[in-house]
Design a protein around this motif. Structure first.
Motif, PDB file in Angstrom:
ATOM      1  N   GLN A 126       0.828  -1.206   0.000  1.00  0.00           N
ATOM      2  CA  GLN A 126       0.000   0.000   0.000  1.00  0.00           C
ATOM      3  C   GLN A 126       0.863   1.258   0.000  1.00  0.00           C
ATOM      4  OE1 GLN A 126      -0.475  -2.659   1.825  1.00  0.00           O
ATOM      5  NE2 GLN A 126      -2.519  -3.369   1.296  1.00  0.00           N
ATOM      6  N   GLY A 127       2.004   1.214   0.695  1.00  0.00           N
ATOM      7  CA  GLY A 127       2.919   2.351   0.644  1.00  0.00           C
ATOM      8  C   GLY A 127       3.464   2.575  -0.747  1.00  0.00           C
ATOM      9  N   ALA A 128       3.819   1.485  -1.436  1.00  0.00           N
ATOM     10  CA  ALA A 128       4.253   1.622  -2.823  1.00  0.00           C
ATOM     11  C   ALA A 128       3.141   2.178  -3.699  1.00  0.00           C
ATOM     12  CB  ALA A 128       4.722   0.266  -3.347  1.00  0.00           C
ATOM     13  N   ALA A 129       1.899   1.736  -3.436  1.00  0.00           N
ATOM     14  CA  ALA A 129       0.771   2.260  -4.202  1.00  0.00           C
ATOM     15  C   ALA A 129       0.595   3.758  -3.969  1.00  0.00           C
ATOM     16  CB  ALA A 129      -0.500   1.517  -3.819  1.00  0.00           C
ATOM     17  N   THR A 130       0.797   4.221  -2.744  1.00  0.00           N
ATOM     18  CA  THR A 130       0.699   5.655  -2.468  1.00  0.00           C
ATOM     19  C   THR A 130       1.745   6.436  -3.248  1.00  0.00           C
ATOM     20  OG1 THR A 130      -0.111   5.160  -0.232  1.00  0.00           O
ATOM     21  CG2 THR A 130       0.723   7.384  -0.634  1.00  0.00           C
ATOM     22  N   THR A 135       2.757   9.960  -7.894  1.00  0.00           N
ATOM     23  CA  THR A 135       3.452  10.219  -9.153  1.00  0.00           C
ATOM     24  C   THR A 135       2.465  10.414 -10.291  1.00  0.00           C
ATOM     25  OG1 THR A 135       5.310   8.864  -8.388  1.00  0.00           O
ATOM     26  CG2 THR A 135       5.196   9.340 -10.739  1.00  0.00           C
ATOM     27  N   ILE A 136       1.428   9.557 -10.340  1.00  0.00           N
ATOM     28  CA  ILE A 136       0.450   9.664 -11.419  1.00  0.00           C
ATOM     29  C   ILE A 136      -0.371  10.939 -11.294  1.00  0.00           C
ATOM     30  CG2 ILE A 136      -1.622   8.602 -12.398  1.00  0.00           C
ATOM     31  CD1 ILE A 136      -0.448   5.885 -11.734  1.00  0.00           C
ATOM     32  N   VAL A 137      -0.809  11.252 -10.073  1.00  0.00           N
ATOM     33  CA  VAL A 137      -1.674  12.415  -9.875  1.00  0.00           C
ATOM     34  C   VAL A 137      -0.911  13.716 -10.066  1.00  0.00           C
ATOM     35  CG1 VAL A 137      -3.042  13.646  -8.163  1.00  0.00           C
ATOM     36  CG2 VAL A 137      -3.275  11.174  -8.395  1.00  0.00           C
ATOM     37  N   LEU A 138       0.302  13.791  -9.518  1.00  0.00           N
ATOM     38  CA  LEU A 138       1.056  15.037  -9.580  1.00  0.00           C
ATOM     39  C   LEU A 138       1.769  15.225 -10.904  1.00  0.00           C
ATOM     40  CD1 LEU A 138       2.594  15.113  -5.984  1.00  0.00           C
ATOM     41  CD2 LEU A 138       0.512  16.249  -6.810  1.00  0.00           C
ATOM     42  N   ALA A 139       2.251  14.103 -11.482  1.00  0.00           N
ATOM     43  CA  ALA A 139       3.031  14.217 -12.712  1.00  0.00           C
ATOM     44  C   ALA A 139       2.259  13.789 -13.944  1.00  0.00           C
ATOM     45  CB  ALA A 139       4.320  13.402 -12.599  1.00  0.00           C
ATOM     46  N   GLY A 140       1.041  13.315 -13.789  1.00  0.00           N
ATOM     47  CA  GLY A 140       0.211  12.983 -14.945  1.00  0.00           C
ATOM     48  C   GLY A 140       0.831  11.910 -15.817  1.00  0.00           C
ATOM     49  N   GLY A 141       1.496  12.303 -16.881  1.00  0.00           N
ATOM     50  CA  GLY A 141       2.068  11.356 -17.817  1.00  0.00           C
ATOM     51  C   GLY A 141       3.448  10.886 -17.449  1.00  0.00           C
ATOM     52  N   ALA A 142       3.681  10.577 -16.177  1.00  0.00           N
ATOM     53  CA  ALA A 142       4.993  10.117 -15.728  1.00  0.00           C
ATOM     54  C   ALA A 142       5.353   8.803 -16.406  1.00  0.00           C
ATOM     55  CB  ALA A 142       5.002   9.950 -14.214  1.00  0.00           C
ATOM     56  N   GLY A 143       6.641   8.628 -16.700  1.00  0.00           N
ATOM     57  CA  GLY A 143       7.107   7.416 -17.346  1.00  0.00           C
ATOM     58  C   GLY A 143       7.355   6.293 -16.367  1.00  0.00           C
ATOM     59  N   SER A 144       7.902   5.197 -16.904  1.00  0.00           N
ATOM     60  CA  SER A 144       8.113   4.000 -16.095  1.00  0.00           C
ATOM     61  C   SER A 144       9.123   4.231 -14.983  1.00  0.00           C
ATOM     62  CB  SER A 144       8.571   2.848 -16.994  1.00  0.00           C
ATOM     63  OG  SER A 144       7.607   2.583 -17.991  1.00  0.00           O
ATOM     64  N   GLY A 149      10.334   4.881  -9.298  1.00  0.00           N
ATOM     65  CA  GLY A 149      10.883   5.682  -8.207  1.00  0.00           C
ATOM     66  C   GLY A 149       9.847   6.019  -7.156  1.00  0.00           C
ATOM     67  N   GLY A 150       8.620   6.360  -7.599  1.00  0.00           N
ATOM     68  CA  GLY A 150       7.556   6.631  -6.648  1.00  0.00           C
ATOM     69  C   GLY A 150       7.205   5.408  -5.820  1.00  0.00           C
ATOM     70  N   ALA A 151       7.165   4.233  -6.453  1.00  0.00           N
ATOM     71  CA  ALA A 151       6.861   3.010  -5.715  1.00  0.00           C
ATOM     72  C   ALA A 151       7.950   2.697  -4.694  1.00  0.00           C
ATOM     73  CB  ALA A 151       6.702   1.843  -6.687  1.00  0.00           C
ATOM     74  N   TYR A 193      -8.380   8.720  -1.450  1.00  0.00           N
ATOM     75  CA  TYR A 193      -8.478  10.174  -1.556  1.00  0.00           C
ATOM     76  C   TYR A 193      -7.686  10.697  -2.755  1.00  0.00           C
ATOM     77  CZ  TYR A 193      -7.716  15.102  -0.516  1.00  0.00           C
ATOM     78  OH  TYR A 193      -7.629  16.467  -0.597  1.00  0.00           O
ATOM     79  N   LEU A 194      -6.496  10.135  -2.989  1.00  0.00           N
ATOM     80  CA  LEU A 194      -5.679  10.584  -4.117  1.00  0.00           C
ATOM     81  C   LEU A 194      -6.396  10.337  -5.440  1.00  0.00           C
ATOM     82  CD1 LEU A 194      -2.108   9.437  -3.020  1.00  0.00           C
ATOM     83  CD2 LEU A 194      -2.987  11.780  -3.134  1.00  0.00           C
ATOM     84  N   ILE A 195      -7.136   9.248  -5.543  1.00  0.00           N
ATOM     85  CA  ILE A 195      -7.865   8.975  -6.778  1.00  0.00           C
ATOM     86  C   ILE A 195      -8.961  10.015  -7.000  1.00  0.00           C
ATOM     87  CG2 ILE A 195      -9.412   7.320  -7.895  1.00  0.00           C
ATOM     88  CD1 ILE A 195      -7.791   5.093  -6.696  1.00  0.00           C
ATOM     89  N   THR A 196      -9.618  10.433  -5.925  1.00  0.00           N
ATOM     90  CA  THR A 196     -10.676  11.444  -6.080  1.00  0.00           C
ATOM     91  C   THR A 196     -10.121  12.797  -6.494  1.00  0.00           C
ATOM     92  OG1 THR A 196     -10.570  12.102  -3.735  1.00  0.00           O
ATOM     93  CG2 THR A 196     -12.043  10.279  -4.320  1.00  0.00           C
ATOM     94  N   ARG A 197      -8.852  13.061  -6.228  1.00  0.00           N
ATOM     95  CA  ARG A 197      -8.249  14.345  -6.573  1.00  0.00           C
ATOM     96  C   ARG A 197      -7.627  14.351  -7.966  1.00  0.00           C
ATOM     97  NH1 ARG A 197     -10.190  18.248  -4.117  1.00  0.00           N
ATOM     98  NH2 ARG A 197      -8.337  19.466  -4.667  1.00  0.00           N
ATOM     99  N   ALA A 198      -7.603  13.205  -8.636  1.00  0.00           N
ATOM    100  CA  ALA A 198      -6.969  13.121  -9.944  1.00  0.00           C
ATOM    101  C   ALA A 198      -7.945  13.486 -11.047  1.00  0.00           C
ATOM    102  CB  ALA A 198      -6.435  11.710 -10.161  1.00  0.00           C
ATOM    103  N   GLN A 199      -7.392  13.861 -12.189  1.00  0.00           N
ATOM    104  CA  GLN A 199      -8.203  14.058 -13.384  1.00  0.00           C
ATOM    105  C   GLN A 199      -8.768  12.717 -13.846  1.00  0.00           C
ATOM    106  OE1 GLN A 199      -8.920  17.051 -14.640  1.00  0.00           O
ATOM    107  NE2 GLN A 199      -7.653  18.071 -13.082  1.00  0.00           N
ATOM    108  N   ILE A 200      -9.793  12.773 -14.687  1.00  0.00           N
ATOM    109  CA  ILE A 200     -10.499  11.555 -15.055  1.00  0.00           C
ATOM    110  C   ILE A 200      -9.573  10.553 -15.742  1.00  0.00           C
ATOM    111  CG2 ILE A 200     -11.282  12.559 -17.222  1.00  0.00           C
ATOM    112  CD1 ILE A 200     -13.132  10.001 -14.987  1.00  0.00           C
ATOM    113  N   THR A 201      -8.672  11.038 -16.595  1.00  0.00           N
ATOM    114  CA  THR A 201      -7.776  10.113 -17.298  1.00  0.00           C
ATOM    115  C   THR A 201      -6.771   9.498 -16.337  1.00  0.00           C
ATOM    116  OG1 THR A 201      -6.386  12.023 -17.884  1.00  0.00           O
ATOM    117  CG2 THR A 201      -8.025  11.276 -19.500  1.00  0.00           C
ATOM    118  N   GLU A 202      -6.188  10.328 -15.442  1.00  0.00           N
ATOM    119  CA  GLU A 202      -5.239   9.793 -14.470  1.00  0.00           C
ATOM    120  C   GLU A 202      -5.934   8.871 -13.479  1.00  0.00           C
ATOM    121  OE1 GLU A 202      -5.256  12.936 -15.372  1.00  0.00           O
ATOM    122  OE2 GLU A 202      -3.300  13.118 -16.362  1.00  0.00           O
ATOM    123  N   ALA A 203      -7.191   9.200 -13.112  1.00  0.00           N
ATOM    124  CA  ALA A 203      -7.932   8.345 -12.187  1.00  0.00           C
ATOM    125  C   ALA A 203      -8.206   6.977 -12.809  1.00  0.00           C
ATOM    126  CB  ALA A 203      -9.239   9.015 -11.783  1.00  0.00           C
ATOM    127  N   ALA A 204      -8.574   6.953 -14.095  1.00  0.00           N
ATOM    128  CA  ALA A 204      -8.807   5.674 -14.766  1.00  0.00           C
ATOM    129  C   ALA A 204      -7.524   4.859 -14.845  1.00  0.00           C
ATOM    130  CB  ALA A 204      -9.371   5.929 -16.167  1.00  0.00           C
TER     131      ALA A 204
END
Length: 362
Positions: A126-130, A135-144, A149-151, A193-204
């Motif tokens: 779960q910590g890795a998921a956070t 990374t996904i929410v803040l950086a949007g199109g972050a690469g692998s 690194g975020g995980a 909570y992080l998923i609710t704060r993301a844009q629709i594409t990043e949330a999906a």
């Protein structure tokens, strides 16, 4: 009396040293046994065979012979492209993630001396998921690499929090498991909570990743995990395997046998956390592989000790088998690998808890 005589004058009496019985329990268990080697080879063959079947499946089916020819450099251009560019990265990701989870689970269960010591139950996944969600929410199109690194950062942060809450003397038994469950519950709420704060594409994208899916994986997803396995697996298995077996005897016994506990334990913990976190970055937070693989390996090998190498290969076999089942069980509807491992692993966890209760351990 017969058999006794006084020492000659001027010579001190000597006492024949008594033969003390050997204490076999002070020796660590043997590193490898023929049965453990056979189980390791069998799991490797299963993982390889299922991997070949996975590569051969899909909209353009290929027989195993054609897959092997393409893997060895033969075959036509179309087969080579399909195998090496489209399907092999997914299978390589599944094998690497399963191996990393199996090895990490074996390390945690051995250090905690508890069959429930698993990264997904202790809150590390779960910590890795956070970290990935941030990374996904803040950086949007972050690469692998950014996702990996975020995980890694999220997993290490969760591990440090758990270590601080349990203390050095709390890394064994029920206390560690309960602390990890509490941390996992908190992080699960944070992730929602992080998923609710993301844009629709990043949330999906985040929801698909949280399910635990291997769809669309390429070499960029598998690369960081393969590199980590190449470095950390030899360190854990060959470099710290004997010390880990000593630690199972207890800290005092390990100290007496010359194991540098203060240096070995942090190395093992950091390596296991990184392996679990990078496996989550590559395949999502796939549940129960880290819990199940070491127990199945121990049951099959019937050998004491952490069974690091059999657990590693068992994890790889479980992951590719779950992916194959997800693709073939319901024709026309593919199940994410995390759904399959959750269904099977959840049943195994219930059985394990019932067994622990019958023996009076919980």
């Amino acid at each position: 009396m017969k058999g006794t005589s006084a020492p000659p004058p001027g010579r001190p009496a000597t006492r024949r040293p008594s033969r003390l019985p050997l204490r076999p329990h002070t020796r660590p268990p043997s590193r490898y046994t023929p049965r453990a080697a056979a189980v390791t080879v069998a799991c490797a063959l299963v993982a390889s065979g299922v991997g070949v079947l996975l590569i051969g499946g899909g909209d353009y089916p290929m027989p195993p012979g054609a897959v092997l020819r393409a893997l060895l450099g033969g075959g036509g251009p179309a087969e080579t492209f399909i195998v090496h560019e489209l399907r092999l990265p997914r299978v390589a990701t599944a094998l690497a993630a399963g191996a990393a989870l199996g090895l990490a689970g074996a390390v945690f269960q051995s250090l905690a001396r508890n069959p429930l010591g698993s990264p997904d139950l202790l809150g590390l996944t779960q910590g890795a998921a956070t970290g990935v969600l941030l990374t996904i929410v803040l950086a949007g199109g972050a690469g692998s690499l950014a996702v990996a690194g975020g995980a890694a950062g999220g997993g290490l942060a969760a591990g440090l929090v758990i270590y601080a809450l349990t203390g050095r003397n709390g890394l064994h038994g029920t206390r560690l498991v309960l602390t990890g469950i509490g941390v996992a519950a908190i992080l699960t709420g944070v992730n929602g909570y992080l998923i609710t704060r993301a844009q629709i594409t990043e949330a999906a994208r985040a929801v698909l990743w949280l399910t635990g899916s291997l769809d669309g994986r390429d070499w960029g997803d598998a690369g960081p995990l393969l590199a980590a396995l190449a470095v950390l697996a030899p360190v854990v298995i060959a470099g710290c395997g004997r010390s880990l077996r000593m630690l199972e005897l207890g800290d005092d016994a390990a100290h007496a046998l010359g194991t540098p506990v203060g240096r070995v334990r942090p190395v093992l913990l950091a390596a296991a956390v990184l392996l679990a976190a990078l496996a989550a970055a590559a395949a999502g937070p796939v549940a129960f592989v880290a819990l199940t693989a070491p127990r199945l390996a121990a049951a099959l090998t019937r050998a004491p000790g952490p069974n690091l190498l059999p657990a590693t290969v068992m994890g790889a076999a479980l992951m590719v088998t779950a992916d194959l089942a997800g693709q073939r069980l319901f024709p026309g509807h593919q199940l994410p690998v995390g759904v399959v491992t959750g269904l099977v692993g959840g049943g195994y966890l219930l059985w394990l808890l019932a067994a622990q209760r019958r023996t009076g351990r919980i």
